[in-house]
Write a protein that holds these residues in place. Structure first.
Motif, short mmCIF file in Angstrom:
data_model
loop_
_atom_site.label_atom_id
_atom_site.label_comp_id
_atom_site.label_asym_id
_atom_site.label_seq_id
_atom_site.Cartn_x
_atom_site.Cartn_y
_atom_site.Cartn_z
N LYS A 1 0.74 -1.10 0.04
CA LYS A 1 0.02 -0.07 0.04
C LYS A 1 0.87 1.25 0.10
CE LYS A 1 -4.24 -1.73 0.34
NZ LYS A 1 -5.29 -1.42 -0.50
N SER A 2 1.99 1.24 0.42
CA SER A 2 2.84 2.37 0.60
C SER A 2 4.07 2.79 -0.47
CB SER A 2 3.36 2.43 2.08
OG SER A 2 4.19 1.10 2.28
N SER A 3 4.19 1.43 -1.18
CA SER A 3 5.59 1.57 -2.14
C SER A 3 5.33 2.91 -3.22
CB SER A 3 5.70 0.03 -2.87
OG SER A 3 4.50 -0.15 -3.50
N GLY A 4 4.13 3.25 -3.41
CA GLY A 4 4.03 4.30 -4.05
C GLY A 4 4.64 5.55 -3.83
N ILE A 5 5.22 5.59 -2.54
CA ILE A 5 5.81 6.92 -1.86
C ILE A 5 7.08 7.09 -2.93
CG2 ILE A 5 7.34 7.49 -0.23
CD1 ILE A 5 5.54 6.36 1.79
N GLN A 6 7.70 6.04 -3.42
CA GLN A 6 8.81 6.21 -4.06
C GLN A 6 8.81 6.87 -5.59
OE1 GLN A 6 10.83 2.31 -5.29
NE2 GLN A 6 8.58 1.31 -4.84
N ARG A 7 7.49 6.73 -6.07
CA ARG A 7 7.29 7.57 -7.31
C ARG A 7 7.32 8.96 -7.05
NH1 ARG A 7 2.01 6.89 -10.01
NH2 ARG A 7 3.31 7.13 -11.87
N GLY A 8 7.00 9.50 -5.81
CA GLY A 8 7.21 11.02 -5.58
C GLY A 8 8.42 11.33 -4.96
N SER A 9 8.77 10.37 -3.99
CA SER A 9 10.23 10.83 -3.54
C SER A 9 10.90 9.50 -3.09
CB SER A 9 9.86 11.48 -2.39
OG SER A 9 11.39 11.65 -1.67
N GLN A 10 12.15 9.11 -3.88
CA GLN A 10 12.82 8.08 -3.44
C GLN A 10 13.53 8.18 -2.16
OE1 GLN A 10 13.08 5.10 -5.49
NE2 GLN A 10 13.89 4.31 -3.49
N ILE A 11 14.07 9.50 -1.78
CA ILE A 11 14.58 9.98 -0.49
C ILE A 11 13.51 9.32 0.68
CG2 ILE A 11 15.40 11.82 1.03
CD1 ILE A 11 16.65 13.01 -1.66
N LEU A 12 12.38 10.04 0.47
CA LEU A 12 11.39 9.58 1.64
C LEU A 12 11.08 8.09 1.70
CD1 LEU A 12 9.05 12.72 1.31
CD2 LEU A 12 10.93 12.15 3.07
N TRP A 13 11.19 7.34 0.31
CA TRP A 13 10.89 5.85 0.47
C TRP A 13 12.03 5.40 1.01
CZ3 TRP A 13 7.42 2.51 0.61
CH2 TRP A 13 7.70 1.22 0.37
N ASN A 14 13.41 5.88 0.77
CA ASN A 14 14.25 4.87 1.64
C ASN A 14 14.10 5.41 3.14
OD1 ASN A 14 15.59 4.67 -0.95
ND2 ASN A 14 16.71 6.17 -1.05
N HIS A 15 13.79 6.34 3.49
CA HIS A 15 13.46 6.75 5.11
C HIS A 15 12.46 5.91 5.61
CE1 HIS A 15 13.63 8.75 8.77
NE2 HIS A 15 12.11 8.89 8.55
N THR A 16 11.41 5.86 4.72
CA THR A 16 10.30 4.68 5.30
C THR A 16 10.87 3.31 5.31
OG1 THR A 16 8.75 6.32 4.05
CG2 THR A 16 7.93 4.18 4.36
N GLN A 17 11.42 2.98 4.51
CA GLN A 17 12.05 1.43 4.68
C GLN A 17 12.73 1.26 6.02
OE1 GLN A 17 12.76 -1.03 0.81
NE2 GLN A 17 13.26 1.41 0.31
N VAL A 18 13.75 2.35 6.42
CA VAL A 18 14.50 2.48 7.60
C VAL A 18 13.28 2.40 8.72
CG1 VAL A 18 15.75 3.66 9.24
CG2 VAL A 18 16.30 3.65 6.89
N LEU A 19 12.27 3.09 8.64
CA LEU A 19 11.11 3.06 9.83
C LEU A 19 10.37 1.68 9.92
CD1 LEU A 19 9.32 6.53 9.37
CD2 LEU A 19 11.08 5.95 10.93
N PHE A 20 10.20 1.04 8.73
CA PHE A 20 9.64 -0.30 8.76
C PHE A 20 10.61 -1.19 9.30
CE2 PHE A 20 7.33 0.64 4.56
CZ PHE A 20 6.15 1.22 5.00
#
Length: 197
Positions: free
Chosen positions: A166-185
């Motif tokens: 459900k959240s992988s679309g974050i990377q389409r808007g911001s790879q930097i924020l997606w990378n940080h999100t994966q750390v949070l996961f």
């Protein structure tokens, strides 16, 4: 002064106050109180202004903010669909289209067309602005759930695999924020507040 024009604008402003009564499943940061749609939209708009430098592409931040303030207005009629719902799809539906026509239809024609166009652009998710706006919409509940020791992930037994999907679309808007999100996961898995299947 065109009084009919103004009356339509005021009718729309009156109607969208109802957004404050649409409750979401997610809770405010470090809180047991559920967020409403108006709070959600405001928070996303602020997030977009603060985080715009992390967008994959240069974006028109005014348009992004407009999208985020408009995107959930249709839920006045259609209601909020929980992001991790396994029975209802969290995508544009016929009910939302009908809601958009009714609610934005309260505005004078030119504003109605503009607002519907912005809403459609967000829903389609194809422009740089829409991709970044959608990344904000997916990021906020993650930040809320992390702050609430799992929040809705724990409450509704939402597994890591579903959250990723459900959240992988974050990377389409911001790879930097997606990378940080994966750390949070990863941190959430280590803490036991997000579980794998």
């Amino acid at each position: 002064m065109n009084l009919e024009h103004l009356a339509k604008q005021l009718a729309f402003i009156h109607e969208i106050d109802k957004l404050k009564y649409i409750q979401r499943k997610t809770r405010l940061f470090n809180s047991q109180r559920n967020e409403n749609d108006a709070e959600h939209s405001w928070h996303l708009a602020m997030m977009a202004m603060v985080l715009a430098e992390h967008a994959n592409e240069k974006v028109d931040i005014q348009k992004v903010v407009k999208m985020l303030l408009i995107h959930d207005i249709v839920e006045i009629d259609s209601g909020d669909v929980f992001l991790y719902d396994t029975t209802a799809n969290h995508t544009n539906t016929e009910a939302e289209r009908i809601a958009a026509e009714r609610i934005f239809g309260l505005l004078p024609d030119q504003q109605k067309e503009e607002f519907i166009s912005v809403w459609e652009e967000f829903e389609a998710g194809e422009t740089a602005e829409a991709r970044f706006a959608k990344s904000m919409d997916r990021l906020e509940p993650i930040l809320q759930n992390v702050s609430n020791e799992g929040g809705t992930w724990a409450e509704y037994d939402v597994k890591y695999e579903t959250v990723i999907k459900k959240s992988s679309g974050i990377q389409r808007g911001s790879q930097i924020l997606w990378n940080h999100t994966q750390v949070l996961f990863e941190e959430s898995i280590e803490k036991g507040i997000l579980k794998k299947s």
